[in-house]
Scaffold this motif. Structure first.
Motif, PDB file in Angstrom:
ATOM      1  N   VAL A   4     -39.046 -54.998 -99.530  1.00  0.00           N
ATOM      2  CA  VAL A   4     -39.578 -56.037-100.772  1.00  0.00           C
ATOM      3  C   VAL A   4     -40.904 -57.377 -99.956  1.00  0.00           C
ATOM      4  O   VAL A   4     -41.686 -57.334-100.452  1.00  0.00           O
ATOM      5  N   ASP A   5     -39.990 -57.642 -99.520  1.00  0.00           N
ATOM      6  CA  ASP A   5     -40.665 -59.239 -98.316  1.00  0.00           C
ATOM      7  C   ASP A   5     -39.467 -59.181 -97.240  1.00  0.00           C
ATOM      8  O   ASP A   5     -38.756 -58.560 -97.010  1.00  0.00           O
ATOM      9  N   SER A   6     -40.170 -60.249 -95.834  1.00  0.00           N
ATOM     10  CA  SER A   6     -39.443 -60.164 -95.036  1.00  0.00           C
ATOM     11  C   SER A   6     -40.918 -62.187 -94.953  1.00  0.00           C
ATOM     12  O   SER A   6     -40.987 -62.402 -95.644  1.00  0.00           O
ATOM     13  N   TYR A   7     -39.468 -63.107 -94.018  1.00  0.00           N
ATOM     14  CA  TYR A   7     -39.580 -63.973 -93.004  1.00  0.00           C
ATOM     15  C   TYR A   7     -39.478 -64.236 -91.847  1.00  0.00           C
ATOM     16  O   TYR A   7     -38.802 -63.493 -91.110  1.00  0.00           O
ATOM     17  N   ILE A   8     -40.532 -64.841 -90.787  1.00  0.00           N
ATOM     18  CA  ILE A   8     -40.001 -65.105 -89.244  1.00  0.00           C
ATOM     19  C   ILE A   8     -39.366 -65.996 -88.636  1.00  0.00           C
ATOM     20  O   ILE A   8     -39.182 -67.280 -89.686  1.00  0.00           O
ATOM     21  N   HIS A   9     -38.210 -66.052 -88.242  1.00  0.00           N
ATOM     22  CA  HIS A   9     -37.246 -67.342 -88.450  1.00  0.00           C
ATOM     23  C   HIS A   9     -37.510 -66.636 -86.582  1.00  0.00           C
ATOM     24  O   HIS A   9     -38.009 -66.854 -86.193  1.00  0.00           O
ATOM     25  N   ILE A  10     -38.475 -68.946 -85.267  1.00  0.00           N
ATOM     26  CA  ILE A  10     -38.637 -69.084 -84.563  1.00  0.00           C
ATOM     27  C   ILE A  10     -37.781 -69.681 -84.472  1.00  0.00           C
ATOM     28  O   ILE A  10     -37.274 -70.614 -84.827  1.00  0.00           O
ATOM     29  N   SER A  11     -37.795 -69.507 -83.734  1.00  0.00           N
ATOM     30  CA  SER A  11     -35.821 -70.339 -82.765  1.00  0.00           C
ATOM     31  C   SER A  11     -36.960 -71.171 -81.272  1.00  0.00           C
ATOM     32  O   SER A  11     -35.286 -72.015 -80.984  1.00  0.00           O
TER      33      SER A  11
END
Length: 83
Positions: A4-11
């Protein structure tokens, strides 16, 4: 089942190769969300060539930096969410 959706994790963010004319420049990192521009940190080859982050982006946003002579690499992953 489709996501349905997504998110981005920057590490992590790291300073790449620099051109010879500006090998020691400081590079400011920015995150822009809407009209708000936030400073994430500053990189420099001599002091801080990489920076650990725990940044989750779930809306339209823009990452940028001030360097005109070096590459900057952001590392992370994209997470798909399901209903």
């Amino acid at each position: 089942m489709d996501p349905v959706d997504s998110y981005i994790h920057i590490s992590q963010v790291a300073l790449g190769e620099a051109k010879k004319e500006k090998p020691n420049e400081s590079v400011v990192l920015y995150l822009k969300v809407g009209e708000q521009k936030i400073v994430l940190g500053t990189l420099s080859r001599d002091g801080i060539p990489h920076l650990s982050l725990d940044l989750v982006l779930d809306s339209d946003s823009e990452l940028s930096h001030t360097s005109k002579s070096a590459s900057v690499f952001f590392c992370g992953y994209r997470v798909l969410t399901y209903p």
